[in-house]
Design a protein around this motif. Structure first.
Motif, PDB file in Angstrom:
ATOM      1  N   SER A   1      10.190   9.327   1.183  1.00 56.18           N
ATOM      2  CA  SER A   1      10.468   7.623   1.973  1.00 56.18           C
ATOM      3  C   SER A   1      11.398   8.139   3.052  1.00 56.18           C
ATOM      4  O   SER A   1      12.153   7.409   2.564  1.00 56.18           O
TER       5      SER A   1
ATOM      6  N   SER B   1       0.724  -1.167  -0.100  1.00 56.64           N
ATOM      7  CA  SER B   1      -0.411   0.270   0.346  1.00 56.64           C
ATOM      8  C   SER B   1       0.573   1.390  -0.041  1.00 56.64           C
ATOM      9  O   SER B   1       1.894   1.142  -0.024  1.00 56.64           O
ATOM     10  N   ASP B   2       0.338   2.351  -0.286  1.00 55.43           N
ATOM     11  CA  ASP B   2       0.998   3.642  -0.543  1.00 55.43           C
ATOM     12  C   ASP B   2       1.296   4.281   0.762  1.00 55.43           C
ATOM     13  O   ASP B   2       0.892   5.513   1.634  1.00 55.43           O
TER      14      ASP B   2
ATOM     15  N   ASP C   1       3.987   5.150   2.435  1.00 55.40           N
ATOM     16  CA  ASP C   1       4.570   6.215   2.323  1.00 55.40           C
ATOM     17  C   ASP C   1       4.235   7.324   1.601  1.00 55.40           C
ATOM     18  O   ASP C   1       4.901   8.475   1.430  1.00 55.40           O
ATOM     19  N   ALA C   2       3.451   7.571   1.258  1.00 57.37           N
ATOM     20  CA  ALA C   2       2.486   8.571   0.384  1.00 57.37           C
ATOM     21  C   ALA C   2       2.673  10.112   1.155  1.00 57.37           C
ATOM     22  O   ALA C   2       3.224  11.175   0.770  1.00 57.37           O
TER      23      ALA C   2
END
Length: 470
Positions: free
Chosen positions: A468, A381-382, A384-385
């Protein structure tokens, strides 16, 4: 323009004397309007200024056949400033009358704001009672992320109320921001054949004329309004106690009863496990409400009785129970602090799995860093968005980084300080902020004080870092 008291004509000399005396004694109330909204960074119109609620007494009569709710809300609050008027958040419903301190009050509606003008100004520090009588067909709201909240009808002919972040204003007037917590007494009157479930302890079940039953619920611990619930339906109810004496009350949609039985039977075990990990369970009761799955697209940690759309999984029940410590007892000061709810509850899932035959928290952490879905299916999944402590907007406060990167922040602390200090940190945070509110800044300062270590690198990279962390 400020509201002013009526002008009284007196002799000139006496008028001067009265002005001098009022200036000397400070007896004149310098009331001004309370703010409409608390300027939350994501929901600036939520909540209201000028007072803090101490107690909500809600008498609600619901007719499922017509979808009509008749309500009386008695709100006991303390003025934090002199008030000539104040606001309550209320969406959609018709206001029939308002009384403050037993006297009729003027009021008007603008959008979701109910502005109340008492017959007399309220003094700073004064405890005052506001009675609002209201009625209508309560509706659901659409959130910025597209989900529904508020008063939601269910396929079994009943309804369920969920309030994150502002949906509670669809069924009762109040100060609807998590920074203002209060105790509650909620009485729900419904047709015979329906159960009516809310927060806390069921004090009484009373037969009323016309084939109706009143369920009186008492929630003595402070609660943010978004955690209040009302669930009405033909539920199958079970009661019990944990080994340490916490009452357990579950209400399950009959069609979901079989699929829910095994995991709900573990609620007492999970409550005891949480008490061992995080400190004493913060409320007098625990439980669950399982509604028809079509009603909601998410579960919610409503205080003492989380709401689940259909039969829940073991990890979901553990997650929502962990919220009773992190989110319900220790509530966020603003919606920007959501990772203190979701990161902690997600990490509780990792700790539970670690101790019950699943992957360790270290393996979970590494899976997210490496995108290894064989360990955790959410690892791609994102996460670290965006930084968990700085969601870009209101539709992101329940985004994946708030959950998963929030949990990773906690694991990074554990890596830095070791298991013993980390366990003491979790227990201390829950104990020292019990039944209160806390911000991200409160937590970072507390973590360094409690562990005796600088955690600046963790905050800079994992909590607030834009890039990130990998």
């Amino acid at each position: 323009m400020e509201n002013r008291a009526p002008v009284r004509l007196v002799a000139p000399g006496l008028a001067v004397l009265l002005v001098l005396l009022s200036g000397c004694t400070g007896s004149t109330v310098q009331g001004r309007p309370g703010a409409a909204g608390v300027r939350d960074p994501y929901f600036p119109k939520a909540g209201n200024g000028g007072y803090q609620v101490e107690h909500y007494g809600l008498e609600l009569d619901y007719d499922p056949a017509r979808g009509v709710l008749d309500g009386t809300a008695v709100i006991t609050a303390r003025a934090t400033q002199g008030l000539s008027s104040f606001n309550l958040d209320l969406s959609g419903l018709r206001v029939d009358s308002v009384r403050v301190q037993g006297e009729g009050a003027r009021y008007n509606r603008t959008g979701n704001e109910l502005t109340v003008r008492p017959a007399e100004d309220l003094e700073k520090g004064e405890v005052f009672s506001t009675e609002v009588r209201y009625s209508g067909r309560p509706k659901a709201l659409s959130d910025p992320d597209g989900s529904k909240e508020g008063w939601i009808t269910t396929s079994d002919g009943g309804a369920v109320a969920v309030g994150e972040p502002v949906g509670s204003m669809t069924w009762f007037p109040g100060n609807h921001h998590p920074s203002d917590k209060a105790t509650y007494d909620i009485t729900l009157t419904v047709p015979d054949g329906f159960e009516a479930v809310s927060n806390g302890e069921l004090r009484s079940r009373t037969q009323r004329p016309g084939g109706r039953t009143a369920f009186a619920w008492h929630n003595p611990e402070p609660m943010a309004s978004y955690l209040a619930t009302a669930a009405i339906g033909p539920y199958k109810v079970s009661t019990g106690r944990t080994p340490s004496g916490v009452g357990v009350y579950t209400a399950v949609s009959p069609r979901e009863a079989g699929a829910s039985a095994e995991v709900l039977a573990r609620v007492p075990e999970m409550v005891e496990w949480g008490a061992g990990r995080f400190g004493p369970y913060p409320f007098g009761t625990a439980g669950a409400i399982v509604v028809p799955p079509q009603a909601l697209g998410y579960a919610l940690e409503t205080q003492t009785k989380p709401v689940y759309p259909g039969a829940p999984t073991e990890e979901l029940v553990l997650h929502e129970l962990a919220h009773q410590w992190f989110g319900d007892s220790v509530s966020p000061k603003s919606w920007k602090d959501m990772w203190l709810n979701e990161g902690f509850a997600t990490y509780a899932e990792w700790l539970w799995a670690e101790e019950h035959g699943g992957p360790t928290a270290e393996e979970r952490f590494r899976a997210f860093v490496d995108g290894d879905t064989s360990v955790d299916e959410a690892a791609d999944s994102d996460w670290d968005a965006f930084p968990p402590a700085a969601p870009p907007g209101p539709d992101d406060i329940s985004g994946n980084p708030v959950y998963y990167r929030g949990a990773m922040v906690l694991h990074r602390i554990r890596q830095e300080v070791g298991d013993a200090k980390f366990s003491a940190l979790l227990r201390g945070w829950a104990a020292d902020h019990r039944h209160g509110n806390a911000s991200t800044a409160d937590f970072t300062a507390y973590a360094e004080e409690k562990t005796g270590q600088s955690l600046k690198q963790v905050w800079d990279v994992w909590l607030y870092g834009e890039e990130s962390p990998v």
